[in-house]
Write a protein that holds these residues in place. Structure first.
Motif, PDB file in Angstrom:
ATOM      1  N   HIS A  91       3.476 -54.311   6.430  1.00  0.00           N
ATOM      2  CA  HIS A  91       3.516 -55.705   5.537  1.00  0.00           C
ATOM      3  C   HIS A  91       3.566 -55.233   4.098  1.00  0.00           C
ATOM      4  CE1 HIS A  91       0.958 -58.924   3.798  1.00  0.00           C
ATOM      5  NE2 HIS A  91       1.131 -59.496   4.907  1.00  0.00           N
ATOM      6  N   PRO A  92       4.074 -55.824   3.363  1.00  0.00           N
ATOM      7  CA  PRO A  92       4.007 -55.420   1.956  1.00  0.00           C
ATOM      8  C   PRO A  92       2.680 -55.122   1.227  1.00  0.00           C
ATOM      9  CG  PRO A  92       5.553 -57.456   2.297  1.00  0.00           C
ATOM     10  CD  PRO A  92       4.602 -57.092   3.559  1.00  0.00           C
ATOM     11  N   VAL A  93       1.819 -55.883   1.398  1.00  0.00           N
ATOM     12  CA  VAL A  93       0.628 -55.449   0.817  1.00  0.00           C
ATOM     13  C   VAL A  93       0.091 -54.081   1.445  1.00  0.00           C
ATOM     14  CG1 VAL A  93      -1.851 -56.087   0.799  1.00  0.00           C
ATOM     15  CG2 VAL A  93      -0.298 -57.747   0.725  1.00  0.00           C
ATOM     16  N   ILE A  94       0.296 -53.706   2.661  1.00  0.00           N
ATOM     17  CA  ILE A  94      -0.143 -52.509   3.098  1.00  0.00           C
ATOM     18  C   ILE A  94       0.692 -51.041   2.488  1.00  0.00           C
ATOM     19  CG2 ILE A  94       0.143 -50.746   5.208  1.00  0.00           C
ATOM     20  CD1 ILE A  94      -0.648 -53.499   6.857  1.00  0.00           C
ATOM     21  N   GLY A 135      -5.482 -52.787   8.734  1.00  0.00           N
ATOM     22  CA  GLY A 135      -5.383 -53.388  10.006  1.00  0.00           C
ATOM     23  C   GLY A 135      -5.573 -54.598  10.129  1.00  0.00           C
ATOM     24  N   GLU A 136      -6.399 -55.142   9.440  1.00  0.00           N
ATOM     25  CA  GLU A 136      -6.796 -56.631   9.687  1.00  0.00           C
ATOM     26  C   GLU A 136      -5.530 -57.516   9.068  1.00  0.00           C
ATOM     27  OE1 GLU A 136      -9.997 -60.211   9.112  1.00  0.00           O
ATOM     28  OE2 GLU A 136     -10.607 -58.187   9.052  1.00  0.00           O
ATOM     29  N   ILE A 137      -5.293 -56.980   7.982  1.00  0.00           N
ATOM     30  CA  ILE A 137      -3.753 -57.553   7.269  1.00  0.00           C
ATOM     31  C   ILE A 137      -2.665 -57.746   8.107  1.00  0.00           C
ATOM     32  CG2 ILE A 137      -2.286 -57.325   5.132  1.00  0.00           C
ATOM     33  CD1 ILE A 137      -4.673 -56.640   3.312  1.00  0.00           C
ATOM     34  N   ALA A 138      -2.531 -56.215   8.819  1.00  0.00           N
ATOM     35  CA  ALA A 138      -1.251 -56.339   9.536  1.00  0.00           C
ATOM     36  C   ALA A 138      -1.224 -57.512  10.864  1.00  0.00           C
ATOM     37  CB  ALA A 138      -1.350 -55.031  10.474  1.00  0.00           C
ATOM     38  N   TYR A 139      -2.416 -57.685  11.375  1.00  0.00           N
ATOM     39  CA  TYR A 139      -2.296 -58.785  12.360  1.00  0.00           C
ATOM     40  C   TYR A 139      -2.894 -60.265  12.151  1.00  0.00           C
ATOM     41  CZ  TYR A 139      -1.080 -54.790  15.212  1.00  0.00           C
ATOM     42  OH  TYR A 139      -0.314 -53.651  15.759  1.00  0.00           O
ATOM     43  N   SER A 140      -3.629 -60.281  11.056  1.00  0.00           N
ATOM     44  CA  SER A 140      -4.209 -61.728  10.734  1.00  0.00           C
ATOM     45  C   SER A 140      -3.307 -62.688  10.244  1.00  0.00           C
ATOM     46  CB  SER A 140      -5.180 -61.446   9.640  1.00  0.00           C
ATOM     47  OG  SER A 140      -5.926 -62.605   9.169  1.00  0.00           O
ATOM     48  N   SER A 141      -3.390 -63.993  10.628  1.00  0.00           N
ATOM     49  CA  SER A 141      -2.313 -65.034  10.284  1.00  0.00           C
ATOM     50  C   SER A 141      -2.850 -65.447   8.823  1.00  0.00           C
ATOM     51  CB  SER A 141      -2.470 -66.002  11.266  1.00  0.00           C
ATOM     52  OG  SER A 141      -3.730 -66.615  11.415  1.00  0.00           O
ATOM     53  N   GLN A 142      -4.200 -65.367   8.390  1.00  0.00           N
ATOM     54  CA  GLN A 142      -4.799 -65.816   7.157  1.00  0.00           C
ATOM     55  C   GLN A 142      -5.251 -64.605   6.316  1.00  0.00           C
ATOM     56  OE1 GLN A 142      -8.046 -68.370   7.806  1.00  0.00           O
ATOM     57  NE2 GLN A 142      -8.130 -68.868   5.502  1.00  0.00           N
ATOM     58  N   ILE A 143      -4.791 -64.529   5.453  1.00  0.00           N
ATOM     59  CA  ILE A 143      -5.326 -63.354   4.455  1.00  0.00           C
ATOM     60  C   ILE A 143      -5.839 -64.017   3.121  1.00  0.00           C
ATOM     61  CG2 ILE A 143      -4.285 -61.128   3.033  1.00  0.00           C
ATOM     62  CD1 ILE A 143      -2.094 -61.244   5.021  1.00  0.00           C
ATOM     63  N   SER A 144      -7.022 -63.856   3.093  1.00  0.00           N
ATOM     64  CA  SER A 144      -7.722 -64.429   1.870  1.00  0.00           C
ATOM     65  C   SER A 144      -9.047 -63.518   1.562  1.00  0.00           C
ATOM     66  CB  SER A 144      -8.104 -65.522   1.804  1.00  0.00           C
ATOM     67  OG  SER A 144      -9.300 -65.967   2.918  1.00  0.00           O
ATOM     68  N   LEU A 145      -9.552 -63.355   0.351  1.00  0.00           N
ATOM     69  CA  LEU A 145     -10.911 -62.722   0.228  1.00  0.00           C
ATOM     70  C   LEU A 145     -11.884 -63.035   1.185  1.00  0.00           C
ATOM     71  CD1 LEU A 145     -12.311 -60.431  -1.387  1.00  0.00           C
ATOM     72  CD2 LEU A 145     -12.924 -62.229  -3.067  1.00  0.00           C
ATOM     73  N   GLN A 146     -11.960 -64.582   1.475  1.00  0.00           N
ATOM     74  CA  GLN A 146     -13.241 -64.966   2.127  1.00  0.00           C
ATOM     75  C   GLN A 146     -12.891 -64.690   3.776  1.00  0.00           C
ATOM     76  OE1 GLN A 146     -13.342 -69.340   1.979  1.00  0.00           O
ATOM     77  NE2 GLN A 146     -15.135 -69.459   3.330  1.00  0.00           N
ATOM     78  N   ALA A 147     -11.788 -64.628   4.131  1.00  0.00           N
ATOM     79  CA  ALA A 147     -11.361 -64.071   5.549  1.00  0.00           C
ATOM     80  C   ALA A 147     -11.374 -62.760   5.624  1.00  0.00           C
ATOM     81  CB  ALA A 147      -9.773 -64.532   5.867  1.00  0.00           C
ATOM     82  N   LEU A 148     -11.435 -61.860   4.658  1.00  0.00           N
ATOM     83  CA  LEU A 148     -11.547 -60.521   4.766  1.00  0.00           C
ATOM     84  C   LEU A 148     -12.979 -60.022   4.668  1.00  0.00           C
ATOM     85  CD1 LEU A 148      -8.362 -59.198   2.815  1.00  0.00           C
ATOM     86  CD2 LEU A 148      -8.667 -59.221   5.453  1.00  0.00           C
TER      87      LEU A 148
END
Length: 334
Positions: free
Chosen positions: A148-151, A195-208
């Motif tokens: 993932h680019p963020v990773i 790890g969460e970013i790699a598999y999560s469909s929703q990436i936001s501060l609230q979700a993380l």
């Protein structure tokens, strides 16, 4: 008087033998403190030693916990290309890069604490070490970007943290709490969120946020476990003015502080899981602290002899608590 002297001389001759010299004593040969010559091992074995595989496990585990917490990670994903790249990244690539950096910048300390590490032992030259670090850094960033680019950005942050921890003039490991905290963040928060970013469909501060809170609380515990790792290098740290907790407070007080941090972080995590409505999982996390607490009595009494044994046994309960918390977060998402 002459008779007395002759008797004394005869006695000495009997003790020393006819040659007049003392007989050879069978004593154990002392080990020389000089630097041991480089070992004749294969290049692959030498590289593996340089990468310190034992240090990969906590980072891989943190990534796995983050993946589980995403709610989208299951048994099938264990055999997917993304997880394969993640193991490669969090193990030999990113973690290996940070370990090589640490060995490079800490070569003066290793000459005292671990003189047979590849650089101070003479098995790897500074030029080759620099080349390896450069290649591994590039490979780590590329692999992170592919997941993932963020990773890929997180990998860059992790490598920067490794420099801040070990390299002069900042060298955070000299600054008491700062060194252990930045290592704990790099070992736990960054790979967990990755790890969460790699598999999560929703990436936001609230979700993380749930993962950030739990990982942050376990970072508090990890700061304590990092302190226990400092016991093995007290002598070198003291000679080089490295202000670790054992150097500043003494070994027993440092062990007590470490124990408090370890327990507090996990109990706070259990409390947070309870607030999320996962009472059974919160209870399990709290119960996993008990065996660690019992072992800490021996740790505080003899920190320098119990440090390795404590980490080898007690860490299993801590990382189990991390996974339980990950399942609790997953329960919120499904």
């Amino acid at each position: 008087m002459s008779d007395f002297l002759s008797k004394q001389q005869n006695t000495k001759r009997k003790q020393t033998g006819s040659t007049g010299t003392f007989p050879r004593l069978h004593v154990r040969k002392t080990v020389s403190q000089k630097k041991r010559p480089p070992e004749t091992i294969s290049r692959i074995a030498l590289l593996i030693r340089f990468l310190k595989p034992v240090t990969w496990i906590p980072v891989i585990w943190s990534f796995l916990c983050g993946a589980v917490a995403s709610g989208a990670f299951g048994w099938n994903e264990l055999f997917g290309w993304k997880f394969f790249l993640a193991i490669l990244l969090t193990g030999p690539l990113a973690s290996g890069t940070c370990q090589m950096l640490n060995d490079y910048f800490d070569r003066d300390l290793d000459e005292i604490n671990e003189p047979y590490r590849p650089i101070p032992g003479g098995a790897i030259s500074l030029k080759n070490a620099t080349l390896l670090i450069a290649v591994w850094s590039v490979l780590s960033v590329i692999t992170g970007y592919l997941i993932h680019p963020v990773i890929g950005l997180y990998v860059v942050i992790g490598i920067i943290n490794a420099h801040l921890y070990s390299a002069n003039p900042i060298k955070l490991k000299k600054r008491l709490w700062a060194g252990n905290i930045i290592v704990a963040v790099s070992y736990l928060v960054i790979p967990w969120v990755a790890g969460e970013i790699a598999y999560s469909s929703q990436i936001s501060l609230q979700a993380l946020m749930p993962s950030l809170i739990v990982a942050g609380l376990f970072t508090l515990s990890s700061t304590g476990t990092m302190t226990i790792n400092d016991f093995k290098s007290v002598e070198g740290d003291r000679q080089n003015a490295i202000r670790t907790l054992p150097v500043v407070f003494g070994e027993s007080k440092a062990a007590l502080i470490a124990a408090i941090l370890i327990n507090t972080g996990q109990l706070l995590a259990a409390g947070y899981i309870l607030m999320l409505g996962q009472s059974i999982l919160a209870l399990i996390v709290a119960l996993l602290v008990i065996p660690q607490f019992l072992m800490q009595f021996s740790l505080v009494r003899a920190p320098k002899t119990m440090d390795v044994r404590y980490n080898a046994i007690a860490q299993n309960f801590l990382v189990a608590g991390m996974l339980v918390c990950a399942f609790a977060i997953k329960a919120l998402r499904v």
